[in-house]
Design a protein around this motif. Structure first.
Motif, mmCIF file in Angstrom:
data_model
loop_
_atom_site.group_PDB
_atom_site.id
_atom_site.type_symbol
_atom_site.label_atom_id
_atom_site.label_comp_id
_atom_site.label_asym_id
_atom_site.label_seq_id
_atom_site.Cartn_x
_atom_site.Cartn_y
_atom_site.Cartn_z
ATOM 1 N N ASN A 332 0.824 -1.210 0.000
ATOM 2 C CA ASN A 332 0.000 0.000 0.000
ATOM 3 C C ASN A 332 0.861 1.264 0.000
ATOM 4 O O ASN A 332 0.515 2.265 -0.628
ATOM 5 C CB ASN A 332 -0.933 0.006 1.209
ATOM 6 C CG ASN A 332 -2.025 -1.027 1.109
ATOM 7 O OD1 ASN A 332 -2.400 -1.444 0.016
ATOM 8 N ND2 ASN A 332 -2.547 -1.456 2.245
ATOM 9 N N ALA A 333 1.978 1.209 0.719
ATOM 10 C CA ALA A 333 2.882 2.361 0.746
ATOM 11 C C ALA A 333 3.455 2.633 -0.642
ATOM 12 O O ALA A 333 3.523 3.788 -1.086
ATOM 13 C CB ALA A 333 4.009 2.124 1.751
ATOM 14 N N LEU A 334 3.870 1.588 -1.327
ATOM 15 C CA LEU A 334 4.462 1.753 -2.656
ATOM 16 C C LEU A 334 3.442 2.272 -3.665
ATOM 17 O O LEU A 334 3.806 2.980 -4.613
ATOM 18 C CB LEU A 334 5.051 0.424 -3.135
ATOM 19 C CG LEU A 334 6.270 -0.083 -2.341
ATOM 20 C CD1 LEU A 334 6.663 -1.483 -2.800
ATOM 21 C CD2 LEU A 334 7.449 0.878 -2.485
ATOM 22 N N LYS A 335 2.166 1.970 -3.464
ATOM 23 C CA LYS A 335 1.129 2.455 -4.375
ATOM 24 C C LYS A 335 0.947 3.965 -4.287
ATOM 25 O O LYS A 335 0.651 4.626 -5.287
ATOM 26 C CB LYS A 335 -0.208 1.757 -4.069
ATOM 27 C CG LYS A 335 -0.294 0.317 -4.526
ATOM 28 C CD LYS A 335 -1.629 -0.295 -4.130
ATOM 29 C CE LYS A 335 -1.719 -1.756 -4.564
ATOM 30 N NZ LYS A 335 -2.996 -2.384 -4.115
ATOM 31 N N CYS A 336 1.098 4.516 -3.090
ATOM 32 C CA CYS A 336 0.843 5.948 -2.916
ATOM 33 C C CYS A 336 2.094 6.800 -3.021
ATOM 34 O O CYS A 336 2.009 8.034 -3.029
ATOM 35 C CB CYS A 336 0.156 6.200 -1.575
ATOM 36 S SG CYS A 336 1.237 6.027 -0.129
ATOM 37 N N ILE A 337 3.257 6.171 -3.136
ATOM 38 C CA ILE A 337 4.500 6.923 -3.051
ATOM 39 C C ILE A 337 4.706 7.858 -4.238
ATOM 40 O O ILE A 337 5.394 8.886 -4.129
ATOM 41 C CB ILE A 337 5.708 5.952 -2.905
ATOM 42 C CG1 ILE A 337 6.811 6.593 -2.056
ATOM 43 C CG2 ILE A 337 6.231 5.508 -4.248
ATOM 44 C CD1 ILE A 337 6.462 6.714 -0.606
ATOM 45 N N SER A 338 4.101 7.543 -5.382
ATOM 46 C CA SER A 338 4.267 8.400 -6.557
ATOM 47 C C SER A 338 3.682 9.788 -6.343
ATOM 48 O O SER A 338 4.027 10.735 -7.066
ATOM 49 C CB SER A 338 3.626 7.750 -7.791
ATOM 50 O OG SER A 338 2.234 7.582 -7.598
ATOM 51 N N ASN A 339 2.793 9.937 -5.361
ATOM 52 C CA ASN A 339 2.214 11.247 -5.057
ATOM 53 C C ASN A 339 3.240 12.212 -4.481
ATOM 54 O O ASN A 339 2.963 13.417 -4.372
ATOM 55 C CB ASN A 339 1.065 11.099 -4.053
ATOM 56 C CG ASN A 339 -0.108 10.336 -4.631
ATOM 57 O OD1 ASN A 339 -0.404 10.448 -5.817
ATOM 58 N ND2 ASN A 339 -0.770 9.543 -3.805
ATOM 59 N N PHE A 340 4.414 11.693 -4.093
ATOM 60 C CA PHE A 340 5.403 12.518 -3.418
ATOM 61 C C PHE A 340 6.687 12.680 -4.231
ATOM 62 O O PHE A 340 7.757 12.898 -3.682
ATOM 63 C CB PHE A 340 5.704 11.931 -2.035
ATOM 64 C CG PHE A 340 4.471 11.840 -1.175
ATOM 65 C CD1 PHE A 340 3.987 12.957 -0.533
ATOM 66 C CD2 PHE A 340 3.786 10.638 -1.052
ATOM 67 C CE1 PHE A 340 2.838 12.890 0.238
ATOM 68 C CE2 PHE A 340 2.633 10.551 -0.277
ATOM 69 C CZ PHE A 340 2.164 11.689 0.361
ATOM 70 N N ASP A 341 6.552 12.602 -5.548
ATOM 71 C CA ASP A 341 7.694 12.849 -6.418
ATOM 72 C C ASP A 341 8.068 14.332 -6.358
ATOM 73 O O ASP A 341 7.201 15.211 -6.332
ATOM 74 C CB ASP A 341 7.325 12.465 -7.856
ATOM 75 C CG ASP A 341 8.455 12.725 -8.821
ATOM 76 O OD1 ASP A 341 9.492 12.059 -8.702
ATOM 77 O OD2 ASP A 341 8.311 13.615 -9.675
ATOM 78 N N TRP A 342 9.375 14.624 -6.329
ATOM 79 C CA TRP A 342 9.826 16.001 -6.220
ATOM 80 C C TRP A 342 9.312 16.878 -7.352
ATOM 81 O O TRP A 342 9.029 18.066 -7.160
ATOM 82 C CB TRP A 342 11.350 16.073 -6.180
ATOM 83 C CG TRP A 342 11.899 16.213 -4.796
ATOM 84 C CD1 TRP A 342 12.760 15.367 -4.167
ATOM 85 C CD2 TRP A 342 11.609 17.262 -3.854
ATOM 86 N NE1 TRP A 342 13.023 15.814 -2.884
ATOM 87 C CE2 TRP A 342 12.338 16.980 -2.677
ATOM 88 C CE3 TRP A 342 10.806 18.401 -3.891
ATOM 89 C CZ2 TRP A 342 12.286 17.792 -1.548
ATOM 90 C CZ3 TRP A 342 10.741 19.220 -2.772
ATOM 91 C CH2 TRP A 342 11.480 18.918 -1.625
ATOM 92 N N GLU A 343 9.179 16.327 -8.540
ATOM 93 C CA GLU A 343 8.724 17.142 -9.666
ATOM 94 C C GLU A 343 7.300 17.650 -9.441
ATOM 95 O O GLU A 343 6.955 18.760 -9.847
ATOM 96 C CB GLU A 343 8.823 16.349 -10.966
ATOM 97 C CG GLU A 343 10.258 16.114 -11.425
ATOM 98 C CD GLU A 343 11.049 17.421 -11.553
ATOM 99 O OE1 GLU A 343 10.532 18.377 -12.156
ATOM 100 O OE2 GLU A 343 12.182 17.481 -11.035
ATOM 101 N N ARG A 344 6.486 16.859 -8.766
ATOM 102 C CA ARG A 344 5.140 17.330 -8.415
ATOM 103 C C ARG A 344 5.217 18.493 -7.440
ATOM 104 O O ARG A 344 4.458 19.464 -7.534
ATOM 105 C CB ARG A 344 4.325 16.193 -7.792
ATOM 106 C CG ARG A 344 3.827 15.150 -8.767
ATOM 107 C CD ARG A 344 2.734 14.312 -8.116
ATOM 108 N NE ARG A 344 2.203 13.303 -9.023
ATOM 109 C CZ ARG A 344 1.052 12.662 -8.832
ATOM 110 N NH1 ARG A 344 0.327 12.936 -7.757
ATOM 111 N NH2 ARG A 344 0.628 11.768 -9.687
ATOM 112 N N SER A 345 6.131 18.388 -6.486
ATOM 113 C CA SER A 345 6.289 19.462 -5.508
ATOM 114 C C SER A 345 6.772 20.745 -6.173
ATOM 115 O O SER A 345 6.324 21.843 -5.817
ATOM 116 C CB SER A 345 7.269 19.025 -4.411
ATOM 117 O OG SER A 345 6.760 17.935 -3.670
#
Length: 356
Positions: A332-345
């Protein structure tokens, strides 16, 4: 766009809040923006020490200021070493991003020509552990005219409780090309437990150690490791300590871990927790505030009340004995981790600073 970041110290020691500014700087110059990082002697130190530190480093400078070797700053980023924050030392820009309450306090009186002021609010742990006098000083900065950008819901609440206004949320990211799964979750070599070592009481290191002492008694075969910026920490001899590991070493350690433990009493975010999750370690943590930005109890991590080593012990023990549950948390952690990519920030930051 011309963007300045104001940092509260020299950047010589690895600190999460400083690393966040460095990440933004590197990624913004890649997009064609002109970025300057301003450094000064530690703003919390006595004036005589700060003045001596400034002169000492100034004498040894060769060309452009380089804060340290622990983070690779792009050569396109401008680096400035100044004695203290005064508008005479700051060139004009479109945007000034303050990263600390004291830099915000100083920048609040800069003339408008220096740029629109934004405050990247990360100081949750300091605020929650501060004396009444210091807390009031911090509250005054939150109530200033600058645009407050909290990094997490915990920081947002802190600003609102202080009577300040939230301009927009600005969540942190991590480098997902670096912090990623390199070792299968069920690999036999993923058999260790890790934790960060910090000497500050509110970081909860004593609680983590107390919990892991019980775990070591029951499971002495499990390797336990820690990392930090303290040269000679007071740790049990069965803890393998890594002093200021480089990022590649840290990623390797995360990928050798089945469980990672954070026991802070307060955090504005908590980068090691998110980094470990991205590398496939199951996170056991206190519910320290900032963690709510990326962790949900029983879904992608296990959270417990602060200052409760016994509960940490129980949760670590549960994940050791129940590998299926541990695997589900990691999945579950790996599924949501893409939400925290630096490029999004970075995209979010550009969106926020373009609103004014």
């Amino acid at each position: 766009m011309k963007i300045h970041f104001l940092l509260p110290n020299s950047g010589e020691i690895p600190i999460g809040g400083i690393m966040v500014a460095y990440e933004y700087a590197n990624r913004l110059v890649k997009r064609g923006h002109e970025v300057t990082l301003y450094h000064t002697p530690d703003m919390s130190a006595p004036f005589h020490w700060r003045f001596a530190h400034f002169l000492t480093r100034l004498i040894h400078l060769k060309g452009t200021y380089q804060p340290s070797g622990w983070f690779q700053i792009s050569p396109e980023v401008k680096l400035k070493w100044i004695p203290f924050y005064h508008f005479l030392f700051i060139s004009s820009a479109d945007v000034i991003i303050s990263t600390y309450w004291q830099t915000t306090e100083k920048a609040s009186v800069f003339p408008q020509s220096k740029g629109n002021l934004y405050y990247l609010v990360q100081d949750y742990e300091l605020y929650r552990s501060a004396s009444p006098l210091l807390k009031e000083q911090m509250q005054q900065t939150f109530r200033g005219k600058q645009h407050n950008l909290p990094i997490s819901p915990a920081c947002e609440t802190m600003i609102l409780e202080s009577g300040g206004r939230v301009f927009a949320m600005q969540p942190n990211g991590i480098d997902l090309t670096l912090f990623r799964l390199r070792n299968p979750v069920n690999a036999l070599s993923r058999n260790a437990i890790g934790f960060p070592f910090r000497p500050e009481l509110f970081k909860g290191t004593r609680d983590a150690i107390a919990a892991l002492i019980e775990i070591h008694r029951e499971f002495p075969h499990i390797p336990i490791w820690a990392f930090g910026s303290t040269k000679s920490p007071d740790l049990p001899n069965w803890v393998h300590y890594h002093f200021r590991p480089d990022f590649e070493t840290l990623v390797t350690l995360y990928n050798q871990s089945m469980i990672f433990v954070t026991a802070s009493h307060f955090e504005g975010w908590g980068l090691p927790g998110l980094e470990s999750m991205a590398c496939g370690a199951a996170l056991v943590s206190t519910n320290h505030g900032g963690i709510a930005a990326y962790a949900e109890d029983g879904v992608n991590a296990l959270l417990s009340p602060i200052q409760n080593p016994h509960q940490l012990t129980l949760q670590i023990r549960k994940l050791i004995l129940d590998s299926s549950f541990r695997f589900s948390l990691v999945e579950n952690a790996l599924k949501c981790i893409s939400n925290f990519d630096w490029e999004r920030s970075v995209e979010k930051l550009l969106e926020n600073i373009s609103k004014v």
